[in-house]
Design a protein around this motif. Sequence first.
Motif, PDB file in Angstrom:
ATOM      1  N   SER A   1       0.814  -1.216   0.000  1.00 43.83           N
ATOM      2  CA  SER A   1       0.000   0.000   0.000  1.00 43.83           C
ATOM      3  C   SER A   1       0.845   1.261   0.000  1.00 43.83           C
ATOM      4  O   SER A   1       0.643   2.158  -0.818  1.00 43.83           O
ATOM      5  CB  SER A   1      -0.929  -0.001   1.215  1.00 43.83           C
ATOM      6  OG  SER A   1      -1.585   1.245   1.352  1.00 43.83           O
TER       7      SER A   1
ATOM      8  N   LYS B   1      -9.239   5.100   6.968  1.00 41.64           N
ATOM      9  CA  LYS B   1      -9.561   5.855   5.759  1.00 41.64           C
ATOM     10  C   LYS B   1      -9.748   4.965   4.541  1.00 41.64           C
ATOM     11  O   LYS B   1     -10.246   5.410   3.510  1.00 41.64           O
ATOM     12  CB  LYS B   1      -8.451   6.868   5.472  1.00 41.64           C
ATOM     13  CG  LYS B   1      -8.312   7.954   6.515  1.00 41.64           C
ATOM     14  CD  LYS B   1      -7.171   8.908   6.155  1.00 41.64           C
ATOM     15  CE  LYS B   1      -7.071  10.056   7.148  1.00 41.64           C
ATOM     16  NZ  LYS B   1      -5.950  10.969   6.812  1.00 41.64           N
ATOM     17  N   GLY B   2      -9.301   3.715   4.651  1.00 41.34           N
ATOM     18  CA  GLY B   2      -9.396   2.807   3.514  1.00 41.34           C
ATOM     19  C   GLY B   2      -8.024   2.418   3.007  1.00 41.34           C
ATOM     20  O   GLY B   2      -7.047   3.161   3.153  1.00 41.34           O
ATOM     21  N   TYR B   3      -7.955   1.246   2.397  1.00 41.73           N
ATOM     22  CA  TYR B   3      -6.674   0.715   1.938  1.00 41.73           C
ATOM     23  C   TYR B   3      -6.074   1.595   0.844  1.00 41.73           C
ATOM     24  O   TYR B   3      -6.731   1.909  -0.154  1.00 41.73           O
ATOM     25  CB  TYR B   3      -6.867  -0.696   1.397  1.00 41.73           C
ATOM     26  CG  TYR B   3      -5.591  -1.390   0.993  1.00 41.73           C
ATOM     27  CD1 TYR B   3      -4.580  -1.598   1.921  1.00 41.73           C
ATOM     28  CD2 TYR B   3      -5.388  -1.828  -0.311  1.00 41.73           C
ATOM     29  CE1 TYR B   3      -3.406  -2.228   1.579  1.00 41.73           C
ATOM     30  CE2 TYR B   3      -4.210  -2.473  -0.676  1.00 41.73           C
ATOM     31  CZ  TYR B   3      -3.220  -2.664   0.269  1.00 41.73           C
ATOM     32  OH  TYR B   3      -2.054  -3.290  -0.084  1.00 41.73           O
TER      33      TYR B   3
ATOM     34  N   GLU C   1      -4.976   3.545   7.822  1.00 39.44           N
ATOM     35  CA  GLU C   1      -5.745   2.931   6.735  1.00 39.44           C
ATOM     36  C   GLU C   1      -6.823   1.973   7.225  1.00 39.44           C
ATOM     37  O   GLU C   1      -7.863   1.828   6.564  1.00 39.44           O
ATOM     38  CB  GLU C   1      -4.785   2.211   5.778  1.00 39.44           C
ATOM     39  CG  GLU C   1      -3.822   3.162   5.084  1.00 39.44           C
ATOM     40  CD  GLU C   1      -3.093   2.526   3.921  1.00 39.44           C
ATOM     41  OE1 GLU C   1      -3.364   1.341   3.616  1.00 39.44           O
ATOM     42  OE2 GLU C   1      -2.246   3.205   3.316  1.00 39.44           O
TER      43      GLU C   1
END
Length: 384
Positions: A43, A252-254, A280
Amino acid sequence: MTVSALTRPGERDRLIVKFGEIDWIFCLALTLIAVAGTVMQFSIAGSSWTPWAAPHLIRYVAFFGIMVVLSLINLRVWFAIAYPLYAVGCVLLVLVDVVGHHALGAQRWLQVGPITIQPSEIMKIGLVLSLARFYHGMPGNRAQLSWWLLIPGALIMIPVALVMKQPDLGTALLIMMTGGAIMVLAGLSWRLILIGAVGAVAVVPPAIMFGLHDYQRKRILTFLDPEGDPSGSGYHILQSKIALGSGGLLGKGYGLGSQSQLNFLPEKQTDFIFATLAEEFGFVGCISVLALYAVVIFMALRTAYLSHSHFGRLAAAGVTVTFALYVLINGSMVMGLAPVVGVPMPLLSYGGTVMLTVMVGFGLVNAVRVHRYSEITSGKGTLL
């Protein structure tokens, strides 16, 4: 494999039996942590396998194989190499001071052709083994309170002094706390523990003011007041706190962490990978990974409890303490509860040396489980 089958002469020495006795659930928990590390490395590199994710995964697979092989080695072999490994570690630490490789303002590595060795990592295993061997067969009254305790004290302080000289405060503290924990587990008198605790509190202030390098002292003062220099010495910890707090419950999301993706967070692939995970995946992601760490620690301590030999119990417990300290120190560091001392989050952070040390250590833990019925009758707790 039933207990009765394992008690038949020669049954426990069969390779297939040893292989089946490895704790594969324990291995699965380790693998899940390493996979989580790979996912995070992928990521923060902008959804790329390079430069961190692919090497991280490849190293883990290779080191996992090493761990499995080490799991099959009889405890008597580990017992036999305890003092030699400690001696080799001490010699290599001395060589670091003489011909060591400089990097990042420190002299912690030895360069042997294309291979870079960090002797302090060898010493983490060597110290655990040597202390476990020393206490094996030692009468309880000696382990509790006697002049014999000067020997394990020296075994601990020699590598601590050599590592501090590099300088590497984080590793020195980790070695000292691991050694102290083994002495406590071996039966150290509570009076000595209390005296040591009071002495440590009294020694810390003058040690900080007069015994540390300027940059180490600055790290500790920054820990006490990171807002005092937000764009300088306090930058790391402030950015880490922002990443931790901004993740909220679910993150917040990947691939959407602003602190890591926009490079506000320093050392995002190593020391502060846990802050990236928090940003994340939020509180839920952090708790999930910490739960995996707790499973590993619990199962390793259970293995130590099941061992029939004192050496096996202390060796497995010592490795587990080292691993737990990695998690505790790094977690505290990224949350601003401890100074930044360069201790990574094991198997989650990028870096081959620490991963190798952890996997070799867990090879020893699995060896204690596989050979938990083995009795070690040689050695009387002395440096002979």
